[in-house]
Write a protein that holds these residues in place. Structure first.
Motif: not given
Length: 481
Positions: A4-6, A306, A325, A381, A384-385
């Protein structure tokens, strides 16, 4: 490890509103200490006029400016303004260079030219930060209704002390500290040894402590005591360091708040790592580097990161890009000092004195309480990730590795993970050389550099070329650890 990555396109947009005026002292940015009733709760003026800088009414503006200067020196802001956290992280093994600037390659390879433009910016910003804090403290002394009861004065002394610490821990011996007077005159500073820099830091922390005591600011007393403990540890005064650290609660956190109001107010660590992709989280860098990506085969929750699909690369289009993160956004706070650091200092003193049981118990006590010691941004973080809820955040206990050398290795590894991206790693590697008899080539990244060539011999940052305009300065007095 999750892929997962922003999406960088989803990062908050930068607002057009900017603040400026009257040099480095008037950088308008509100940065608060965690858990404190802030002395900075004030409306930021749209325009700073001369009458805003006279008498007690000017104090909030000057305090804001000093915090802004310290934040810029510590975390940086826009793409070209890296702070001391990122520079020392790149110089050591915390980060690797995923950009293209040769000047940053020099920092990553420990072979910095005296004309390095990146170092000029970092050095100037640190000098401005310490001078802004000192000048603001002087102004408060002269203009506050009762400066001895004003917590803003203790905070300015603490910022000045921290600025000296960051300079002393990061740069070579022989840094000059010049003074610009209100009448426009300039006094060039003499080269100051590292020991002399630490003396200056201790004096500022003592002033902060005295004012905080009368002002009733326990948070500033803790910060002054922790700053003192950090300096004494740097100097090899283990007994003194433990005594100073003992007053600091484990849950204490001093951080800098960030905002998307302007580039200067943003979290520069996040920007240069996750947005501009010039820094990437390090892993086993240069033979000696710690594997920050996979501690014991799994991601260590203290350094969460991430990468998109296992294929994302940095700005250089080649280096694997891994985003930290711990500070997961432009407006997320950056950590300067914590009570965890105090407990790590006490643990090191126990190790130094041969009390291995107390040392190991201290490390495991921190690990047992990790969920309570990470910041809310950090925990969010993880959730969420990776879907890791706070109740699931845990670290397994450590066992005694059995030999003096391996205990030192383990202790400094624990410091590296707990204190990641807080400008502590360079000081730790230098202390391993000074106090533990390690060679520089056994603790710093060494050998073949992953972008070609070899790592160099530097163990500290060099005072940049433009300081040679100072007639009192020629070069560093000592480049040793």
């Amino acid at each position: 490890m999750s892929d997962i990555r922003m999406d960088k396109r989803m990062a908050p947009a930068v607002r057009s509103r900017r603040f400026g005026g009257l040099g480095a002292m008037i950088a308008a940015v509100a940065l608060l200490a965690g858990g404190c009733e802030s002395p900075l709760d004030t409306e930021i003026p749209e325009i700073v006029t001369p009458e805003n800088l006279e008498g007690p009414e000017a104090i909030p503006t000057l305090v804001q400016g000093a915090f802004g200067d310290f934040s810029l020196a510590y975390t940086g802001a826009p793409a070209q303004q890296q702070g001391i956290v990122l520079v020392t992280g790149l110089f050591t093994d915390e980060f690797i260079h995923s950009g293209t600037f040769n000047t940053r390659n020099e920092i990553d390879t420990r072979e910095i030219d005296v004309r390095n433009a990146q170092m000029i910016l970092v050095f100037r910003n640190l000098q401005r930060a310490r001078r802004a804090a000192e000048k603001t403290a002087d102004f408060i002394e002269a203009n506050a209704d009762d400066p001895t009861a004003d917590s803003r004065l203790s905070r300015m002394y603490n910022l000045a002390g921290l600025s000296y610490v960051l300079i002393g821990e990061s740069f070579c011996s022989g840094v000059p500290f010049s003074l610009a007077s209100e009448d426009g005159t300039f006094e060039f500073g003499e080269p100051t040894t590292t020991a002399g820099i630490y003396d200056l830091a201790l004096a500022r922390f003592e002033s902060a402590r005295a004012t905080a005591a009368t002002a009733g600011s326990s948070e500033d007393e803790y910060l002054a005591d922790l700053g003192t403990a950090r300096v004494l540890l740097d100097r090899g005064d283990y007994v003194g360091a433990a005594a100073a650290a003992a007053t600091v609660p484990t849950e204490f956190v001093f951080h800098l708040d960030h905002s998307i109001n302007s580039l200067r107010q943003e979290n520069g660590i996040f920007n240069l790592n996750a947005v501009f992709e010039r820094w990437s989280v390090g892993s086993n860098e240069g033979v000696n580097g710690i594997d920050f990506l996979s501690n014991g085969g799994v991601m260590d929750i203290r350094v969460p990161w991430i990468r998109s699909g296992g294929t994302d690369v940095g700005f250089d289009r080649a280096t694997p890009q891994r985003d930290l993160l711990k500070y997961p956004g432009r407006d997320k706070a950056s950590i300067v000092a914590t009570g965890v650091e105090a407990r790590l200092i006490e643990a090191e003193v126990a190790l130094w004195s041969g009390d291995d049981a107390t040392w190991l118990a201290a490390l495991n006590n921190l690990r047992d309480n990790v969920a309570d010691l990470l910041t809310r941004d950090h925990l969010d973080a993880l959730r969420d990730n990776f879907g890791i809820e706070g109740s699931d955040v845990q670290l397994s206990p450590l066992s005694d590795p059995g030999t003096p050398a391996s205990r030192v290795d383990l202790h400094f590894s624990e410091r590296a993970f707990w204190l990641y991206a807080t400008a502590q790693r360079l000081s730790d590697l230098r202390r391993l050389v000074r106090e533990y008899g390690r060679t520089a080539e056994s603790v710093f990244p060494t050998g073949a550099y992953f972008k070609g060539g070899l790592y160099g011999p530097d163990v500290n940052l060099i005072v940049p070329f433009d300081e040679q305009n100072n007639p009192n300065f020629e070069s560093c007095l000592d480049r040793g650890a």
